[in-house]
Design a protein around this motif. Sequence first.
Motif, PDB file in Angstrom:
ATOM      1  N   THR A  18       0.845  -1.194   0.000  1.00 20.25           N
ATOM      2  CA  THR A  18       0.000   0.000   0.000  1.00 20.25           C
ATOM      3  C   THR A  18       0.881   1.245   0.000  1.00 20.25           C
ATOM      4  N   PRO A  19       0.326   2.394  -0.384  1.00 18.56           N
ATOM      5  CA  PRO A  19       1.103   3.634  -0.274  1.00 18.56           C
ATOM      6  C   PRO A  19       1.592   3.883   1.162  1.00 18.56           C
ATOM      7  N   GLN A  20       0.801   3.500   2.157  1.00 18.55           N
ATOM      8  CA  GLN A  20       1.225   3.685   3.547  1.00 18.55           C
ATOM      9  C   GLN A  20       2.428   2.803   3.874  1.00 18.55           C
ATOM     10  N   ALA A  21       2.439   1.569   3.371  1.00 17.64           N
ATOM     11  CA  ALA A  21       3.585   0.682   3.601  1.00 17.64           C
ATOM     12  C   ALA A  21       4.843   1.251   2.942  1.00 17.64           C
ATOM     13  N   ILE A  22       4.689   1.804   1.742  1.00 13.27           N
ATOM     14  CA  ILE A  22       5.821   2.435   1.056  1.00 13.27           C
ATOM     15  C   ILE A  22       6.303   3.637   1.862  1.00 13.27           C
ATOM     16  N   ALA A  23       5.376   4.439   2.363  1.00  9.61           N
ATOM     17  CA  ALA A  23       5.728   5.590   3.200  1.00  9.61           C
ATOM     18  C   ALA A  23       6.518   5.136   4.427  1.00  9.61           C
ATOM     19  N   ASN A  24       6.093   4.058   5.037  1.00 15.83           N
ATOM     20  CA  ASN A  24       6.803   3.527   6.203  1.00 15.83           C
ATOM     21  C   ASN A  24       8.219   3.093   5.833  1.00 15.83           C
ATOM     22  N   SER A  31       2.481  12.437  -1.047  1.00 14.58           N
ATOM     23  CA  SER A  31       1.756  13.681  -1.297  1.00 14.58           C
ATOM     24  C   SER A  31       0.487  13.433  -2.108  1.00 14.58           C
ATOM     25  N   ALA A  32       0.216  12.176  -2.443  1.00 16.98           N
ATOM     26  CA  ALA A  32      -0.997  11.829  -3.188  1.00 16.98           C
ATOM     27  C   ALA A  32      -2.197  11.833  -2.245  1.00 16.98           C
ATOM     28  N   PRO A  33      -3.394  12.043  -2.780  1.00 17.40           N
ATOM     29  CA  PRO A  33      -4.602  11.932  -1.958  1.00 17.40           C
ATOM     30  C   PRO A  33      -4.689  10.532  -1.332  1.00 17.40           C
ATOM     31  N   SER A  35      -6.922   8.422  -1.205  1.00 18.00           N
ATOM     32  CA  SER A  35      -7.613   7.418  -2.020  1.00 18.00           C
ATOM     33  C   SER A  35      -6.772   6.933  -3.202  1.00 18.00           C
ATOM     34  N   SER A  36      -5.617   7.524  -3.427  1.00 21.93           N
ATOM     35  CA  SER A  36      -4.779   7.173  -4.582  1.00 21.93           C
ATOM     36  C   SER A  36      -4.057   5.844  -4.350  1.00 21.93           C
ATOM     37  N   PRO A  37      -3.925   5.027  -5.396  1.00 22.04           N
ATOM     38  CA  PRO A  37      -3.147   3.794  -5.271  1.00 22.04           C
ATOM     39  C   PRO A  37      -1.641   4.061  -5.397  1.00 22.04           C
ATOM     40  N   PHE A  38      -1.243   5.310  -5.668  1.00 22.86           N
ATOM     41  CA  PHE A  38       0.156   5.658  -5.882  1.00 22.86           C
ATOM     42  C   PHE A  38       0.755   6.330  -4.654  1.00 22.86           C
ATOM     43  N   TRP A  39       2.033   6.092  -4.436  1.00 23.25           N
ATOM     44  CA  TRP A  39       2.813   6.866  -3.480  1.00 23.25           C
ATOM     45  C   TRP A  39       3.558   7.891  -4.311  1.00 23.25           C
ATOM     46  N   LEU A  40       3.399   9.173  -3.990  1.00 21.60           N
ATOM     47  CA  LEU A  40       4.026  10.270  -4.729  1.00 21.60           C
ATOM     48  C   LEU A  40       4.817  11.151  -3.784  1.00 21.60           C
ATOM     49  N   LEU A  41       5.925  11.695  -4.290  1.00 22.49           N
ATOM     50  CA  LEU A  41       6.703  12.635  -3.495  1.00 22.49           C
ATOM     51  C   LEU A  41       7.334  13.666  -4.419  1.00 22.49           C
ATOM     52  N   ASP A  42       7.060  14.939  -4.150  1.00 22.37           N
ATOM     53  CA  ASP A  42       7.720  16.014  -4.883  1.00 22.37           C
ATOM     54  C   ASP A  42       9.140  16.145  -4.349  1.00 22.37           C
ATOM     55  N   LEU A  43      10.105  16.150  -5.247  1.00 22.68           N
ATOM     56  CA  LEU A  43      11.508  16.116  -4.830  1.00 22.68           C
ATOM     57  C   LEU A  43      12.238  17.450  -4.960  1.00 22.68           C
ATOM     58  N   GLU A  44      11.677  18.406  -5.681  1.00 18.72           N
ATOM     59  CA  GLU A  44      12.376  19.685  -5.803  1.00 18.72           C
ATOM     60  C   GLU A  44      12.294  20.421  -4.470  1.00 18.72           C
ATOM     61  N   GLU A  45      13.285  21.238  -4.227  1.00 25.57           N
ATOM     62  CA  GLU A  45      13.310  21.985  -2.975  1.00 25.57           C
ATOM     63  C   GLU A  45      12.515  23.274  -3.074  1.00 25.57           C
TER      64      GLU A  45
END
Length: 117
Positions: A18-24, A31-33, A35-45
């Motif tokens: 799950t996105p939560q497991a990936i986050a862990n 940064s995804a909603p 309900s999203s099946p994706f784990w997203l992260l903006d990397l720019e500073e």
Amino acid sequence: MSTTWSKATLRIHSRTATPQAIANDLGRASSAPASSPFWLLDLEESAEDSLDETLQAVQRFLEEKLESLRGISEEAEIGVMLAWTPRSGQDGIQFNERLIFLLSQLGAYVTLDTYLG
């Protein structure tokens, strides 16, 4: 003279985690909603970062999290989306050898999204 900006987003879609497991695993919330099946992260500073600065931020994150990302990549699709506005006239994108190596270790794809305004 037009304003330039760049943005990089790491996208992970797992068939098993799950996105939560990936986050862990990565120690970073998505940064995804919710309900999203994706784990997203903006990397720019900063949105005002040059494309080179954004690529450096991507490289730093991949280096920092490489072992965790390798494990995740066994059951997930990993990609980096780069969005940017080029400088007036001619502009280009340069990936250094280390960034290419890191992306290859993960089987990651790269999407380039250029905005002309």
